[in-house]
Design an enzyme around this catalytic site. Structure first.
Site, PDB file in Angstrom:
ATOM      1  N   TYR A 141      35.624  40.748  53.051  1.00  0.00           N
ATOM      2  CA  TYR A 141      35.488  39.408  51.744  1.00  0.00           C
ATOM      3  C   TYR A 141      35.248  38.326  51.778  1.00  0.00           C
ATOM      4  O   TYR A 141      34.266  37.319  50.919  1.00  0.00           O
ATOM      5  CB  TYR A 141      36.426  40.181  51.012  1.00  0.00           C
ATOM      6  CG  TYR A 141      36.134  39.896  49.652  1.00  0.00           C
ATOM      7  CD1 TYR A 141      35.036  40.887  48.343  1.00  0.00           C
ATOM      8  CD2 TYR A 141      36.273  39.268  48.580  1.00  0.00           C
ATOM      9  CE1 TYR A 141      34.640  40.293  47.007  1.00  0.00           C
ATOM     10  CE2 TYR A 141      36.898  39.045  47.550  1.00  0.00           C
ATOM     11  CZ  TYR A 141      35.935  39.483  46.970  1.00  0.00           C
ATOM     12  OH  TYR A 141      35.190  38.880  45.160  1.00  0.00           O
ATOM     13  N   LYS A 169      32.060  35.738  50.595  1.00  0.00           N
ATOM     14  CA  LYS A 169      32.210  34.339  49.470  1.00  0.00           C
ATOM     15  C   LYS A 169      32.071  32.978  50.185  1.00  0.00           C
ATOM     16  O   LYS A 169      31.445  32.382  49.097  1.00  0.00           O
ATOM     17  CB  LYS A 169      33.576  34.727  48.445  1.00  0.00           C
ATOM     18  CG  LYS A 169      33.678  36.201  48.103  1.00  0.00           C
ATOM     19  CD  LYS A 169      32.300  36.715  47.614  1.00  0.00           C
ATOM     20  CE  LYS A 169      32.873  37.254  46.444  1.00  0.00           C
ATOM     21  NZ  LYS A 169      31.139  38.302  45.392  1.00  0.00           N
TER      22      LYS A 169
HETATM   23  P1  NAI Z   1      33.662  45.459  39.316  1.00  0.00           P
HETATM   24  O1  NAI Z   1      33.981  46.471  40.972  1.00  0.00           O
HETATM   25  O2  NAI Z   1      34.467  46.026  38.596  1.00  0.00           O
HETATM   26  O3  NAI Z   1      32.276  45.212  39.263  1.00  0.00           O
HETATM   27  C1  NAI Z   1      31.449  45.163  40.127  1.00  0.00           C
HETATM   28  C2  NAI Z   1      30.025  45.959  39.294  1.00  0.00           C
HETATM   29  O4  NAI Z   1      28.783  45.510  40.465  1.00  0.00           O
HETATM   30  C3  NAI Z   1      29.762  47.510  39.500  1.00  0.00           C
HETATM   31  O5  NAI Z   1      29.795  47.530  38.090  1.00  0.00           O
HETATM   32  C4  NAI Z   1      29.375  47.872  40.383  1.00  0.00           C
HETATM   33  O6  NAI Z   1      27.945  48.862  40.114  1.00  0.00           O
HETATM   34  C5  NAI Z   1      28.555  46.876  40.719  1.00  0.00           C
HETATM   35  N1  NAI Z   1      27.907  47.112  41.970  1.00  0.00           N
HETATM   36  C6  NAI Z   1      28.348  47.248  43.279  1.00  0.00           C
HETATM   37  N2  NAI Z   1      27.601  46.595  44.486  1.00  0.00           N
HETATM   38  C7  NAI Z   1      26.119  47.109  44.281  1.00  0.00           C
HETATM   39  C8  NAI Z   1      25.234  46.835  44.509  1.00  0.00           C
HETATM   40  N3  NAI Z   1      24.481  47.262  45.749  1.00  0.00           N
HETATM   41  N4  NAI Z   1      23.986  46.668  43.420  1.00  0.00           N
HETATM   42  C9  NAI Z   1      23.805  46.382  42.279  1.00  0.00           C
HETATM   43  N5  NAI Z   1      24.972  46.745  41.998  1.00  0.00           N
HETATM   44  C10 NAI Z   1      26.334  46.807  42.534  1.00  0.00           C
HETATM   45  O7  NAI Z   1      33.958  44.081  40.191  1.00  0.00           O
HETATM   46  P2  NAI Z   1      34.267  42.551  39.152  1.00  0.00           P
HETATM   47  O8  NAI Z   1      35.851  42.568  39.573  1.00  0.00           O
HETATM   48  O9  NAI Z   1      33.813  43.199  38.228  1.00  0.00           O
HETATM   49  O10 NAI Z   1      33.807  41.486  40.048  1.00  0.00           O
HETATM   50  C11 NAI Z   1      32.584  41.109  40.429  1.00  0.00           C
HETATM   51  C12 NAI Z   1      31.889  39.985  41.383  1.00  0.00           C
HETATM   52  O11 NAI Z   1      33.179  39.338  40.618  1.00  0.00           O
HETATM   53  C13 NAI Z   1      31.945  40.385  42.509  1.00  0.00           C
HETATM   54  O12 NAI Z   1      31.114  39.560  43.613  1.00  0.00           O
HETATM   55  C14 NAI Z   1      33.369  40.174  42.627  1.00  0.00           C
HETATM   56  O13 NAI Z   1      33.758  39.962  44.228  1.00  0.00           O
HETATM   57  C15 NAI Z   1      33.695  38.807  42.622  1.00  0.00           C
HETATM   58  N6  NAI Z   1      35.226  38.746  42.150  1.00  0.00           N
HETATM   59  C16 NAI Z   1      35.834  39.279  41.598  1.00  0.00           C
HETATM   60  C17 NAI Z   1      37.140  38.802  41.330  1.00  0.00           C
HETATM   61  C18 NAI Z   1      38.950  39.963  40.818  1.00  0.00           C
HETATM   62  O14 NAI Z   1      39.861  39.557  40.421  1.00  0.00           O
HETATM   63  N7  NAI Z   1      38.010  41.330  39.928  1.00  0.00           N
HETATM   64  C19 NAI Z   1      37.717  37.743  41.890  1.00  0.00           C
HETATM   65  C20 NAI Z   1      37.005  37.012  42.656  1.00  0.00           C
HETATM   66  C21 NAI Z   1      35.138  37.530  42.837  1.00  0.00           C
END
Ligand code: NAI
Length: 245
Positions: free
Chosen positions: A153, A157
């Site tokens: 991961y 990033k």
């Molecule tokens: P989440 O898991 O709640 O939402 C992610 C969304 O992306 C989901 O709706 C999922 O279906 C969609 N998704 C996953 N794989 C996909 C694909 N191959 N094609 C299209 N859509 C896809 O995650 P969250 O927390 O909202 O994270 C959003 C972004 O923020 C991610 O890139 C994550 O790595 C990043 N992030 C999140 C952090 C956290 O603490 N929640 C911290 C740092 C970064």
């Protein structure tokens, strides 16, 4: 008057979590919204539609080059332009290096990093024709600092940061900006998967003593998407409650 009136935003992985909060914030500021997800949540589409902007969602895999090219082509025909791209889709498949399987590495790098290449590759000709655009990559503080148990991961990033900085240099002369947001610990379904004890330990390390909300990220995304940041490119903005400073 909204900060994004007349603009079209494309957000990947926006059915829920951070992507959804960004879509709602952009819509509230007047942007028309095209979003993608592996599975489109109808309630997200209707919440967005209630803001009065134009909304359409595409069920597609951001990791697929062909899928992405098709989706961007359809969005361009449907909306006429793309002003903002948010490379948000991401997953985790954590594990210590000695136990990490090749499939865990490949899945995370493909969904988190290759997806951003796919979308930038497809969207940049559209933005170049317009001679303007703002590209935002969802990185992470672990992409700057590393994290035990998250080598795949963190590498994805870190790659996002290098990719967006390179695009800022390559496409800046065409009027296109590219920046990253590096969230810290944000309360979403992704982090809800962690054991409660781990979450509580994280919060103790955060100077502001709370996990972030998707709306905390959306506010910074709005700044980077709008003309308020017209002279900001190639940057990484940490949104982490002071954790990574
Ligand atoms: P989440 O898991 O709640 O939402 C992610 C969304 O992306 C989901 O709706 C999922 O279906 C969609 N998704 C996953 N794989 C996909 C694909 N191959 N094609 C299209 N859509 C896809 O995650 P969250 O927390 O909202 O994270 C959003 C972004 O923020 C991610 O890139 C994550 O790595 C990043 N992030 C999140 C952090 C956290 O603490 N929640 C911290 C740092 C970064």
């Amino acid at each position: 008057m909204g900060l994004l009136d007349g603009k079209v935003a494309l957000i990947t992985g926006a059915s829920r979590g951070i992507g959804k909060a960004i879509a709602l914030k952009f819509a509230a500021e007047g942007a028309d919204i095209a979003f993608t997800d592996l599975k489109v949540a109808p309630e997200t589409v209707s919440e967005l539609a209630q803001t009065g902007v134009r909304v359409k969602a595409w069920e597609s895999n951001a990791a697929s080059f062909e899928d992405t090219a098709r989706v961007v082509d359809e969005i361009t025909r449907e909306f006429g332009r793309i002003d903002i791209l948010v490379n948000n889709a991401g997953i985790t498949k954590d594990g210590l290096m000695l136990r990490m399987e090749e499939s865990q590495w490949d899945a995370v790098l493909t969904v988190n990093l290759k997806s951003a290449f796919n979308y930038i590759h497809a969207v940049s000709p559209v933005m170049m024709r317009q001679r303007c655009g703002s590209i935002i990559g969802m990185a992470s503080v672990v992409g700057l600092h590393g994290n035990a148990g998250q080598a795949n991961y963190a590498a994805s990033k870190g790659g996002m940061i290098a990719l967006h900085k390179s695009i800022a240099k390559e496409l800046g002369p065409r009027g296109i900006r590219a920046n990253c947001i590096a969230p810290g610990f944000i309360i979403t379904d992704m982090t809800a998967a962690l054991p409660e004890a781990v979450r509580n330990e994280w919060v103790k390390t955060i100077p502001l003593r709370r996990g972030g909300t998707p709306e905390d990220i959306a506010g910074v995304a709005l700044f980077l998407a709008s003309d308020l940041s017209a002279y900001v490119s190639g940057q990484v903005v940490n949104v982490c409650g002071g954790m990574a400073c």
